[in-house]
Design a protein around this motif. Structure first.
Motif, PDB file in Angstrom:
ATOM      1  N   THR A 166       0.842  -1.192   0.000  1.00  0.00           N
ATOM      2  CA  THR A 166       0.000   0.000   0.000  1.00  0.00           C
ATOM      3  C   THR A 166       0.877   1.242   0.000  1.00  0.00           C
ATOM      4  OG1 THR A 166      -1.764  -1.161   1.179  1.00  0.00           O
ATOM      5  CG2 THR A 166      -1.812   1.247   1.215  1.00  0.00           C
ATOM      6  N   SER A 167       0.695   2.085  -1.024  1.00  0.00           N
ATOM      7  CA  SER A 167       1.523   3.276  -1.208  1.00  0.00           C
ATOM      8  C   SER A 167       1.169   4.349  -0.173  1.00  0.00           C
ATOM      9  CB  SER A 167       1.310   3.824  -2.619  1.00  0.00           C
ATOM     10  OG  SER A 167       1.852   5.116  -2.760  1.00  0.00           O
ATOM     11  N   VAL A 168       2.189   4.921   0.428  1.00  0.00           N
ATOM     12  CA  VAL A 168       1.985   5.975   1.415  1.00  0.00           C
ATOM     13  C   VAL A 168       1.320   7.193   0.791  1.00  0.00           C
ATOM     14  CG1 VAL A 168       3.205   7.638   2.890  1.00  0.00           C
ATOM     15  CG2 VAL A 168       3.851   5.216   2.939  1.00  0.00           C
ATOM     16  N   PHE A 225      -0.105  17.247   4.341  1.00  0.00           N
ATOM     17  CA  PHE A 225       1.322  16.999   4.160  1.00  0.00           C
ATOM     18  C   PHE A 225       1.561  16.459   2.754  1.00  0.00           C
ATOM     19  CE2 PHE A 225       5.045  14.087   4.481  1.00  0.00           C
ATOM     20  CZ  PHE A 225       6.004  15.067   4.681  1.00  0.00           C
ATOM     21  N   ARG A 226       2.468  17.083   2.046  1.00  0.00           N
ATOM     22  CA  ARG A 226       2.820  16.661   0.690  1.00  0.00           C
ATOM     23  C   ARG A 226       4.254  16.148   0.702  1.00  0.00           C
ATOM     24  NH1 ARG A 226      -1.742  16.742   0.535  1.00  0.00           N
ATOM     25  NH2 ARG A 226      -3.186  17.982  -0.745  1.00  0.00           N
ATOM     26  N   LEU A 227       4.395  14.855   0.644  1.00  0.00           N
ATOM     27  CA  LEU A 227       5.732  14.269   0.619  1.00  0.00           C
ATOM     28  C   LEU A 227       6.396  14.577  -0.712  1.00  0.00           C
ATOM     29  CD1 LEU A 227       7.800  12.498   2.114  1.00  0.00           C
ATOM     30  CD2 LEU A 227       6.749  10.510   1.014  1.00  0.00           C
ATOM     31  N   LEU A 277       8.378   8.182  -5.337  1.00  0.00           N
ATOM     32  CA  LEU A 277       7.375   8.474  -4.315  1.00  0.00           C
ATOM     33  C   LEU A 277       6.338   7.371  -4.204  1.00  0.00           C
ATOM     34  CD1 LEU A 277       6.740  12.303  -4.825  1.00  0.00           C
ATOM     35  CD2 LEU A 277       7.690  11.205  -2.798  1.00  0.00           C
ATOM     36  N   ARG A 278       5.880   6.866  -5.339  1.00  0.00           N
ATOM     37  CA  ARG A 278       4.822   5.854  -5.322  1.00  0.00           C
ATOM     38  C   ARG A 278       5.347   4.490  -4.880  1.00  0.00           C
ATOM     39  NH1 ARG A 278       0.165   7.239  -6.640  1.00  0.00           N
ATOM     40  NH2 ARG A 278      -0.474   5.061  -6.797  1.00  0.00           N
ATOM     41  N   GLU A 279       6.669   4.347  -4.787  1.00  0.00           N
ATOM     42  CA  GLU A 279       7.231   3.067  -4.339  1.00  0.00           C
ATOM     43  C   GLU A 279       7.346   2.995  -2.813  1.00  0.00           C
ATOM     44  OE1 GLU A 279      10.873   2.072  -6.323  1.00  0.00           O
ATOM     45  OE2 GLU A 279      10.149   2.776  -8.277  1.00  0.00           O
ATOM     46  N   ARG A 286      12.401  19.542   7.254  1.00  0.00           N
ATOM     47  CA  ARG A 286      11.278  19.002   6.480  1.00  0.00           C
ATOM     48  C   ARG A 286      11.610  17.586   6.028  1.00  0.00           C
ATOM     49  NH1 ARG A 286       9.328  20.816   0.413  1.00  0.00           N
ATOM     50  NH2 ARG A 286       7.528  19.397   0.284  1.00  0.00           N
ATOM     51  N   VAL A 287      10.657  16.695   6.173  1.00  0.00           N
ATOM     52  CA  VAL A 287      10.871  15.295   5.802  1.00  0.00           C
ATOM     53  C   VAL A 287      10.734  15.141   4.296  1.00  0.00           C
ATOM     54  CG1 VAL A 287       9.956  12.958   5.988  1.00  0.00           C
ATOM     55  CG2 VAL A 287      10.176  14.382   8.034  1.00  0.00           C
ATOM     56  N   LEU A 288      11.780  14.603   3.673  1.00  0.00           N
ATOM     57  CA  LEU A 288      11.812  14.363   2.234  1.00  0.00           C
ATOM     58  C   LEU A 288      12.171  12.908   1.965  1.00  0.00           C
ATOM     59  CD1 LEU A 288      13.889  17.518   1.221  1.00  0.00           C
ATOM     60  CD2 LEU A 288      11.411  17.236   0.943  1.00  0.00           C
ATOM     61  N   LEU A 289      11.800  12.430   0.797  1.00  0.00           N
ATOM     62  CA  LEU A 289      12.239  11.111   0.371  1.00  0.00           C
ATOM     63  C   LEU A 289      13.644  11.245  -0.207  1.00  0.00           C
ATOM     64  CD1 LEU A 289      11.316   8.129   0.009  1.00  0.00           C
ATOM     65  CD2 LEU A 289      10.727   8.728  -2.333  1.00  0.00           C
TER      66      LEU A 289
END
Length: 421
Positions: free
Chosen positions: A109-111, A122-124, A135-137, A184-187
Motif C-alpha cells: 500500500t503506497s503511502v 502533508f505533501r511528501l 514516491l509511489r514506491e 522538512r521530511v523528504l524522500l
C-alpha cells in the motif's frame, strides 16, 4: 505440548503476579554495576512466557544538591522510564494489525495514496536528485523497516517549551527546524533498497494513524489496544505532556529522571519525543507483557484471530527480515519495527533504546527451544548506562542459559570482567 508452546498456554489477559528478585546476590551485583558505571538506576523485567521476574536497583530520582535531609526515590518494578526507540516495535505491531483488519496490506500500500485518501495537508516530496517516480514506491511497511525515510535521531523537546510539544504535522513540514532541529521530511532514496535508521518514518506513521482516527491523539488511539495486551494506562503510555495521566490514586506512578554521564539531570528531568519514534514511557514489566503477546502470536496457528495481535501481524513483522545495511548497524537483520537475530536454534527479536538520559534494550526469543524467554532492560543514564546495559545483558543471558550462545565470541577481559573497549 512442547516446552516452548507451554510458555504460551496461558489465556489472554490472565497473568500471574510478577516476582521480584530480591536476593542478596542480585542486589549486590546490580549495585556494583551501577557504581562501576556511574548510573543512577536500572529496572529489568525477565520474561518466561507470561511469568515476569523483576530486578531493580539504584535511584529513579536522585536527591537534589542543596536539599538537606532529602532522600532519593528508589527504582521499583512499577517505576516509569523512557522506553525511547522500543516504542517503534509497538507502533509497527499496531499499524499492521490496524490496516490488515481493514483489508489493507502494508507491504503493498503506497503511502502517497493513503495520504491522498485521508486528505492530508502533508505533501511528501523528493530530495534534490531523487526521481519523483520513487514516491509511489514508498509503502507503509517502509515507514517501519528503516528503508524509506530519514532523520536518524529524533531530537528531544523540553517539557517547559512554550506551546508544549508541536503537532507532528508541523515537525514533518519542517516548521520548527531552526528551533528544534527537525528539517522538512523528504524522500532521500529509493524505498526498500537501503537501510538507514529512521525516526521520520514513525512520525509520518503517527500522522497517518491520527488522520485514520479522526484526528485523535496517538496516545488515545493506542491505549485500548494496549490494554488488550495487558498493558494498562497506569503501566505504560505515549502522552508526552503528561506521561502518567492514566495513573490513579490507587495506582500512582513514579517517573524516573534522566541523567547525563556527569550525573546532572536532563533539562526538566526528561525530554519529549515523537510518540511512535521514541515517546513511550512505562515499566519494563509492562513492555514484557506486550512482547509476550507478540511472541505468543508468532506461535499461534495460521489464521488465528483471537488475541490483540494476530498471528499474521507477528509473521509479517518477524519473518522475511532483511539486511540492506542493517547488519552493519545492529549485527541483526531488520524486520518491521524490530530487529531479528539468530542464536543457535533460536530466533530473537531485539531493539535498543537511546533517549537523552535513558538507555535500554529488549531481547526476546520468539521461535525455537527458548521461545517466550527474554528480558527488557531500562536504565536512567546516557552512554555510561549503555556500557552498563551491555554488562547486564551478558549476565542475564547467562542466567537464562539461552541455547546457542557463543560465549567465546565475547571478549571477557583478563579477569573475566566486562571490557568496554
Amino acid at each position: 505440548m512442547s516446552v516452548s508452546e507451554s510458555r504460551f498456554a496461558r489465556p489472554f489477559g490472565a497473568y500471574p503476579p510478577s516476582h521480584p528478585d530480591d536476593s542478596p546476590e542480585t542486589r549486590a551485583f546490580l549495585r556494583g554495576a551501577l557504581r562501576k558505571h556511574g548510573v543512577a538506576g536500572t529496572s529489568i523485567g525477565v520474561l518466561d512466557g507470561a511469568r515476569i521476574t523483576t530486578l531493580c536497583a539504584g535511584a529513579a530520582v536522585r536527591v537534589s544538591p542543596g536539599s538537606p535531609g532529602g532522600r532519593s526515590t528508589q527504582m521499583a518494578p512499577d517505576t516509569w522510564l523512557q522506553q525511547a526507540s522500543l516504542s517503534k516495535t509497538i507502533a509497527a505491531a499496531f499499524m499492521i494489525t490496524y490496516f490488515r483488519g481493514r483489508g489493507v496490506d502494508p507491504l503493498r500500500t503506497s503511502v502517497v495514496d493513503v495520504l491522498a485518501r485521508l486528505g492530508s495537508p502533508f505533501r511528501l516530496a523528493c530530495a534534490p536528485g531523487v526521481p519523483d517516480r520513487f514516491l509511489r514506491e514508498l509503502m507503509l511497511s517502509h515507514l517501519v523497516n528503516h528503508t524509506g525515510l530519514g532523520l536518524h535521531y529524533v531530537p528531544g523537546v523540553a517539557p517547559s517549551r512554550r506551546g508544549g510539544f508541536p503537532p507532528v504535522l508541523e515537525l514533518l513540514q519542517g516548521q520548527h527546524e531552526a528551533e528544534l532541529r527537525y528539517p522538512r521530511v523528504l524522500l532521500e532514496k529509493r524505498p526498500g533498497t537501503k537501510f538507514a535508521y529512521s525516526g521520520a518514518g514513525f512520525m509520518l506513521l503517527q500522522h497517518i494513524l491520527e488522520l485514520e482516527h479522526g484526528g485523535r491523539p496517538i496516545a488515545d488511539i493506542l491505549a485500548p489496544w494496549l490494554k488488550q495486551c495487558g498493558v494498562h494506562p497506569h503501566d505504560l503510555g505515549f502522552d508526552q505532556v503528561d506521561p502518567a495521566r492514566g495513573a490513579t490514586e490507587a495506582a500512582p506512578v513514579t517517573i524516573a529522571h534522566g541523567y547525563r554521564e556527569d550525573g546532572t539531570a536532563v533539562a526538566d528531568t526528561r525530554l519529549m519525543f515523537p510518540p511512535l519514534a521514541a515517546g513511550a514511557h512505562g515499566s519494563p514489566r509492562a513492555l514484557c507483557r506486550f512482547l509476550y503477546h507478540l511472541a505468543r502470536a508468532y506461535r499461534m496457528p495460521a489464521g488465528t484471530k483471537s488475541g490483540p495481535i494476530p498471528h499474521e501481524t507477528a509473521r509479517t513483522m518477524l519473518d522475511g527480515a532483511v539486511d540492506l545495511g542493517a547488519f552493519d548497524f545492529m549485527h541483526s537483520r531488520m524486520g518491521l519495527g524490530v530487529f531479528v537475530t539468530l542464536v543457535g536454534p533460536n530466533r530473537f527479536m531485539l531493539h535498543q533504546a537511546a533517549n537523552d538520559g535513558f538507555r535500554g534494550v529488549f531481547f526476546v526469543c520468539f521461535d525455537g527451544p527458548d521461545a517466550g524467554r527474554g528480558f527488557v532492560l531500562l536504565s536512567n543514564g546516557d552512554n555510561n548506562a549503555m556500557f552498563m546495559n551491555c554488562e547486564l545483558c551478558r549476565a542475564l543471558l547467562k542466567r537464562l542459559r539461552v541455547e546457542g550462545m557463543d560465549w567465546s565470541a565475547l571478549n571477557l577481559g583478563g579477569d573475566g570482567g566486562f571490557d568496554t573497549t
